[in-house]
Design a protein around this motif. Sequence first.
Motif, PDB file in Angstrom:
ATOM      1  N   ARG A 264      16.042   3.044  18.190  1.00  0.00           N
ATOM      2  CA  ARG A 264      15.033   2.504  17.268  1.00  0.00           C
ATOM      3  C   ARG A 264      14.463   3.626  16.403  1.00  0.00           C
ATOM      4  O   ARG A 264      14.163   3.450  15.240  1.00  0.00           O
ATOM      5  CB  ARG A 264      13.902   1.800  18.020  1.00  0.00           C
ATOM      6  CG  ARG A 264      14.244   0.465  18.678  1.00  0.00           C
ATOM      7  CD  ARG A 264      14.717  -0.610  17.721  1.00  0.00           C
ATOM      8  NE  ARG A 264      16.112  -0.449  17.342  1.00  0.00           N
ATOM      9  CZ  ARG A 264      17.141  -0.730  18.137  1.00  0.00           C
ATOM     10  NH1 ARG A 264      16.927  -1.204  19.347  1.00  0.00           N
ATOM     11  NH2 ARG A 264      18.380  -0.544  17.730  1.00  0.00           N
TER      12      ARG A 264
ATOM     13  N   ASP B 137      16.877   4.153  13.693  1.00  0.00           N
ATOM     14  CA  ASP B 137      16.709   3.093  12.693  1.00  0.00           C
ATOM     15  C   ASP B 137      15.509   3.377  11.808  1.00  0.00           C
ATOM     16  O   ASP B 137      15.540   3.197  10.594  1.00  0.00           O
ATOM     17  CB  ASP B 137      16.497   1.733  13.380  1.00  0.00           C
ATOM     18  CG  ASP B 137      17.781   1.203  13.978  1.00  0.00           C
ATOM     19  OD1 ASP B 137      18.846   1.756  13.647  1.00  0.00           O
ATOM     20  OD2 ASP B 137      17.721   0.251  14.772  1.00  0.00           O
ATOM     21  N   MET B 138      14.437   3.826  12.467  1.00  0.00           N
ATOM     22  CA  MET B 138      13.190   4.081  11.768  1.00  0.00           C
ATOM     23  C   MET B 138      13.375   5.165  10.713  1.00  0.00           C
ATOM     24  O   MET B 138      12.982   5.013   9.553  1.00  0.00           O
ATOM     25  CB  MET B 138      12.175   4.562  12.795  1.00  0.00           C
ATOM     26  CG  MET B 138      10.816   4.034  12.625  1.00  0.00           C
ATOM     27  SD  MET B 138       9.875   4.547  14.065  1.00  0.00           S
ATOM     28  CE  MET B 138       9.396   6.168  13.574  1.00  0.00           C
TER      29      MET B 138
ATOM     30  N   LEU C 147      16.077   6.165   9.367  1.00  0.00           N
ATOM     31  CA  LEU C 147      16.977   5.744   8.298  1.00  0.00           C
ATOM     32  C   LEU C 147      16.273   4.833   7.296  1.00  0.00           C
ATOM     33  O   LEU C 147      16.724   4.685   6.167  1.00  0.00           O
ATOM     34  CB  LEU C 147      18.197   5.033   8.890  1.00  0.00           C
ATOM     35  CG  LEU C 147      19.193   5.960   9.586  1.00  0.00           C
ATOM     36  CD1 LEU C 147      20.326   5.155  10.186  1.00  0.00           C
ATOM     37  CD2 LEU C 147      19.737   6.995   8.618  1.00  0.00           C
ATOM     38  N   CYS C 148      15.164   4.210   7.718  1.00  0.00           N
ATOM     39  CA  CYS C 148      14.433   3.334   6.793  1.00  0.00           C
ATOM     40  C   CYS C 148      13.509   4.128   5.879  1.00  0.00           C
ATOM     41  O   CYS C 148      13.073   3.635   4.851  1.00  0.00           O
ATOM     42  CB  CYS C 148      13.602   2.310   7.551  1.00  0.00           C
ATOM     43  SG  CYS C 148      14.509   0.828   7.924  1.00  0.00           S
ATOM     44  N   PHE C 149      13.148   5.349   6.297  1.00  0.00           N
ATOM     45  CA  PHE C 149      12.240   6.135   5.466  1.00  0.00           C
ATOM     46  C   PHE C 149      12.905   6.439   4.136  1.00  0.00           C
ATOM     47  O   PHE C 149      14.002   6.981   4.111  1.00  0.00           O
ATOM     48  CB  PHE C 149      11.899   7.462   6.143  1.00  0.00           C
ATOM     49  CG  PHE C 149      10.839   7.349   7.180  1.00  0.00           C
ATOM     50  CD1 PHE C 149       9.683   6.635   6.934  1.00  0.00           C
ATOM     51  CD2 PHE C 149      10.978   7.987   8.402  1.00  0.00           C
ATOM     52  CE1 PHE C 149       8.695   6.545   7.887  1.00  0.00           C
ATOM     53  CE2 PHE C 149       9.998   7.900   9.367  1.00  0.00           C
ATOM     54  CZ  PHE C 149       8.860   7.182   9.105  1.00  0.00           C
ATOM     55  N   PRO C 150      12.240   6.103   3.044  1.00  0.00           N
ATOM     56  CA  PRO C 150      12.775   6.547   1.756  1.00  0.00           C
ATOM     57  C   PRO C 150      12.686   8.072   1.717  1.00  0.00           C
ATOM     58  O   PRO C 150      11.589   8.625   1.776  1.00  0.00           O
ATOM     59  CB  PRO C 150      11.818   5.924   0.729  1.00  0.00           C
ATOM     60  CG  PRO C 150      10.885   5.047   1.495  1.00  0.00           C
ATOM     61  CD  PRO C 150      10.958   5.413   2.919  1.00  0.00           C
ATOM     62  N   PHE C 151      13.835   8.753   1.672  1.00  0.00           N
ATOM     63  CA  PHE C 151      13.880  10.185   1.976  1.00  0.00           C
ATOM     64  C   PHE C 151      12.939  11.049   1.144  1.00  0.00           C
ATOM     65  O   PHE C 151      12.078  11.738   1.683  1.00  0.00           O
ATOM     66  CB  PHE C 151      15.316  10.714   1.841  1.00  0.00           C
ATOM     67  CG  PHE C 151      15.443  12.149   2.231  1.00  0.00           C
ATOM     68  CD1 PHE C 151      15.634  12.494   3.555  1.00  0.00           C
ATOM     69  CD2 PHE C 151      15.326  13.154   1.296  1.00  0.00           C
ATOM     70  CE1 PHE C 151      15.722  13.812   3.936  1.00  0.00           C
ATOM     71  CE2 PHE C 151      15.412  14.484   1.671  1.00  0.00           C
ATOM     72  CZ  PHE C 151      15.609  14.807   2.987  1.00  0.00           C
ATOM     73  N   TYR C 152      13.078  11.022  -0.180  1.00  0.00           N
ATOM     74  CA  TYR C 152      12.261  11.922  -1.003  1.00  0.00           C
ATOM     75  C   TYR C 152      10.786  11.559  -0.933  1.00  0.00           C
ATOM     76  O   TYR C 152       9.915  12.423  -0.960  1.00  0.00           O
ATOM     77  CB  TYR C 152      12.740  11.929  -2.457  1.00  0.00           C
ATOM     78  CG  TYR C 152      13.839  12.919  -2.678  1.00  0.00           C
ATOM     79  CD1 TYR C 152      13.558  14.275  -2.742  1.00  0.00           C
ATOM     80  CD2 TYR C 152      15.154  12.520  -2.779  1.00  0.00           C
ATOM     81  CE1 TYR C 152      14.565  15.209  -2.918  1.00  0.00           C
ATOM     82  CE2 TYR C 152      16.173  13.437  -2.956  1.00  0.00           C
ATOM     83  CZ  TYR C 152      15.861  14.783  -3.028  1.00  0.00           C
ATOM     84  OH  TYR C 152      16.862  15.700  -3.191  1.00  0.00           O
ATOM     85  N   VAL C 153      10.526  10.244  -0.825  1.00  0.00           N
ATOM     86  CA  VAL C 153       9.149   9.775  -0.740  1.00  0.00           C
ATOM     87  C   VAL C 153       8.457  10.395   0.468  1.00  0.00           C
ATOM     88  O   VAL C 153       7.377  10.990   0.366  1.00  0.00           O
ATOM     89  CB  VAL C 153       9.144   8.233  -0.626  1.00  0.00           C
ATOM     90  CG1 VAL C 153       7.746   7.723  -0.341  1.00  0.00           C
ATOM     91  CG2 VAL C 153       9.692   7.607  -1.891  1.00  0.00           C
ATOM     92  N   ILE C 154       9.109  10.300   1.613  1.00  0.00           N
ATOM     93  CA  ILE C 154       8.505  10.826   2.831  1.00  0.00           C
ATOM     94  C   ILE C 154       8.543  12.359   2.799  1.00  0.00           C
ATOM     95  O   ILE C 154       7.621  13.023   3.268  1.00  0.00           O
ATOM     96  CB  ILE C 154       9.216  10.253   4.074  1.00  0.00           C
ATOM     97  CG1 ILE C 154       8.340  10.390   5.301  1.00  0.00           C
ATOM     98  CG2 ILE C 154      10.545  10.859   4.326  1.00  0.00           C
ATOM     99  CD1 ILE C 154       7.240   9.403   5.341  1.00  0.00           C
TER     100      ILE C 154
ATOM    101  N   ILE D 239       8.282  14.454   0.177  1.00  0.00           N
ATOM    102  CA  ILE D 239       7.216  15.099  -0.598  1.00  0.00           C
ATOM    103  C   ILE D 239       5.860  14.858   0.049  1.00  0.00           C
ATOM    104  O   ILE D 239       4.985  15.713  -0.031  1.00  0.00           O
ATOM    105  CB  ILE D 239       7.173  14.695  -2.103  1.00  0.00           C
ATOM    106  CG1 ILE D 239       6.819  13.249  -2.298  1.00  0.00           C
ATOM    107  CG2 ILE D 239       8.412  15.068  -2.838  1.00  0.00           C
ATOM    108  CD1 ILE D 239       6.401  12.974  -3.750  1.00  0.00           C
ATOM    109  N   SER D 240       5.711  13.727   0.741  1.00  0.00           N
ATOM    110  CA  SER D 240       4.447  13.523   1.444  1.00  0.00           C
ATOM    111  C   SER D 240       4.299  14.566   2.551  1.00  0.00           C
ATOM    112  O   SER D 240       3.225  15.146   2.740  1.00  0.00           O
ATOM    113  CB  SER D 240       4.381  12.120   2.049  1.00  0.00           C
ATOM    114  OG  SER D 240       4.674  11.155   1.069  1.00  0.00           O
ATOM    115  N   MET D 241       5.402  14.796   3.300  1.00  0.00           N
ATOM    116  CA  MET D 241       5.341  15.797   4.370  1.00  0.00           C
ATOM    117  C   MET D 241       5.088  17.186   3.794  1.00  0.00           C
ATOM    118  O   MET D 241       4.296  17.960   4.339  1.00  0.00           O
ATOM    119  CB  MET D 241       6.651  15.795   5.172  1.00  0.00           C
ATOM    120  CG  MET D 241       6.772  14.625   6.120  1.00  0.00           C
ATOM    121  SD  MET D 241       8.417  14.508   6.849  1.00  0.00           S
ATOM    122  CE  MET D 241       8.278  15.651   8.195  1.00  0.00           C
TER     123      MET D 241
ATOM    124  N   ALA E 143       3.514  17.879   1.142  1.00  0.00           N
ATOM    125  CA  ALA E 143       2.126  17.950   0.700  1.00  0.00           C
ATOM    126  C   ALA E 143       1.194  18.179   1.886  1.00  0.00           C
ATOM    127  O   ALA E 143       0.188  18.867   1.778  1.00  0.00           O
ATOM    128  CB  ALA E 143       1.738  16.667  -0.029  1.00  0.00           C
TER     129      ALA E 143
END
Lengths: 304, 320
Positions: A135, A138-139, A141-148, A150-152, A154
Amino acid sequence: MTQGISGASVTRKARASREVYSPGRIAWRKLRNNKLAMFGMIFLALLIIAVLLAPVLATHDRDAIEMFSMDKPPTEKFILGTDSIGRDVYSRLLYGGQISLGVGLAAVLLQVTIGVTLGAIAGYIGGAVDAIIMRLVDMILCFPFYVIAISMAAVFGGSAINIVIIIGVLSWTGVCRIVRAQVLSLRSREFTEAARALGLTPLEIIRSHMLPNCVSPIVVNATLGMASAILTEAGLSFLGMGVTPPQPSWGNMLSAAQNITALQHYWWQWLPPGLLVFMTVLCVNFLGDGMRDALDPRTRQAKE
Amino acid sequence: MVKYVLKRMVVAVPVFFGITFCVFALVMSMPGDPFSGMLDPSMTAEYKRRLLEQYGLNDPFLVQYGKWLGRVIHGDLGYSTAYKSRVLDIIGTRIGNTALLGGVSLIISTLIGIPAGISVAMRRNSLLDAGMTIFCFFGVSVPAFFMGMLLILLFGMTLKWLPISGMVVAGANNVGLAYALDVARHMVMPATVLSLLNVASFMRYTRSSVIDVLGQDYIRTARSNGVPRRSLVSRHILKNALIPIITVVSLQIPSMLSGALLTETVFVWPGIGQLNYQAVLNRDYQLIMGIVLVLALVTLLVNIIADICYAIVDPRIRYS
């Protein structure tokens, strides 16, 4: 049946020529015949040597600022010109390569370590542990890569080490799946039972009897993973969320091009790092693809 | 089939909660608070404390997560402090632009990548095959933003053929066909950049999938039975080779949404990726969370739909 016959004929042939080819040597011979892979390997080898010899090859100090030579085009003194605050682009490219290649390599090591560990645990223990780890996969793989990413970046702040952690933590899923599938299928085989009956610990069984079976897919996955790690570092640093100046990386040197004047008039500031990222990733991909062909027994048959 | 769909849904539930929880934890650990970016010198510490209190930013972590999740279920994704507007509304105005750009690129890359992949697979080891293989390597290796900048320099600045940023000419207020043409002109470069990578990966997957099928026994049998080449390709090869392509294309949708971040930022395309970049710069917690939530939902949904399509097309999946 077919396997038995071809196996026998191979042995006979090998005996006739008095030479026995191990799987490793067969793969190496196939790789050597792959022109693109060899080109990639040689280019990368030269690049790594150049980057490691940066202190010798560099003509200027990494962060040395020439007060009255900003945005100067290439001259004899500055082989690739200077950047917007008067630093030598050529020298920074060499040092930047250390960061860009180092980040790629370290990120791959991290993702392989996490992937192999979790994959082996999931495959060997199975049950609820397996379900939880899958799981988790799966989780991620669901993260939109660049979105997460750049948040990380930041949150943790931009630095080479943080980029390694971000890429490593977000991209271990491929290796994890490979190892899990392999361990799962080997768990019920006779030799595993024999090893267990002999009193080997699960760690020993996994390490010396299961993992050697999935070395080739891991190596291929890691090589191709390095290509995307280098691209990711460049992308994050370009956005200002990666390696922070004055420490140079090819990505943050590329962000010079975000300035319209620099993009239009100072090509030496952004074209060389861009081409280097492109060539490096291209060569890593050449090599990874060649290794996949060389190590995959299916393509071995198909190509004959 | 119903059982398969239900099983697939059940698996998705913990994944969904896991995602929201992780991202919430991440966003909450961001340094600074959303009001420190406002730089209003007249804002007293007391007033700031009241604002933090008012927006519930001083509550314990789990309470904040619980409150937030409760609101989400009612369709309330929160309030963006930077845009002074509801998160769902802001996302609503932007997601259409991303969907437009992504949709056009996906259609272009499918229309080019899959037929090209089939045709090179049929002419294996030819000059065309070698050329296309190298093109694919270029496509997956070039950094999207670098490619974007080269296009901007060439077509936007040197040749001045295409606009370099935005979605419409500022202040033009076109309507109807003129508006559509304006948007199309702005879309050429970002769509090219986004498509390049996808064309390359679709082509590679299609090629290897077709080659896989070509080596199967039933193709040899069909050939030896004298099935004509045309129907061999369309009925025997494509039908089997295109099954895994469903997964590849559907997996590309979420990665397109995420990869669009760089492309949108370079071309200042007013989509969700560019919004997300701005939100991170502004420390706009609720907006970041909202975007990640929406994108994760889309990804989950696309994955479920892809799995179901796969099961419909390939009965072996359903019964395993």
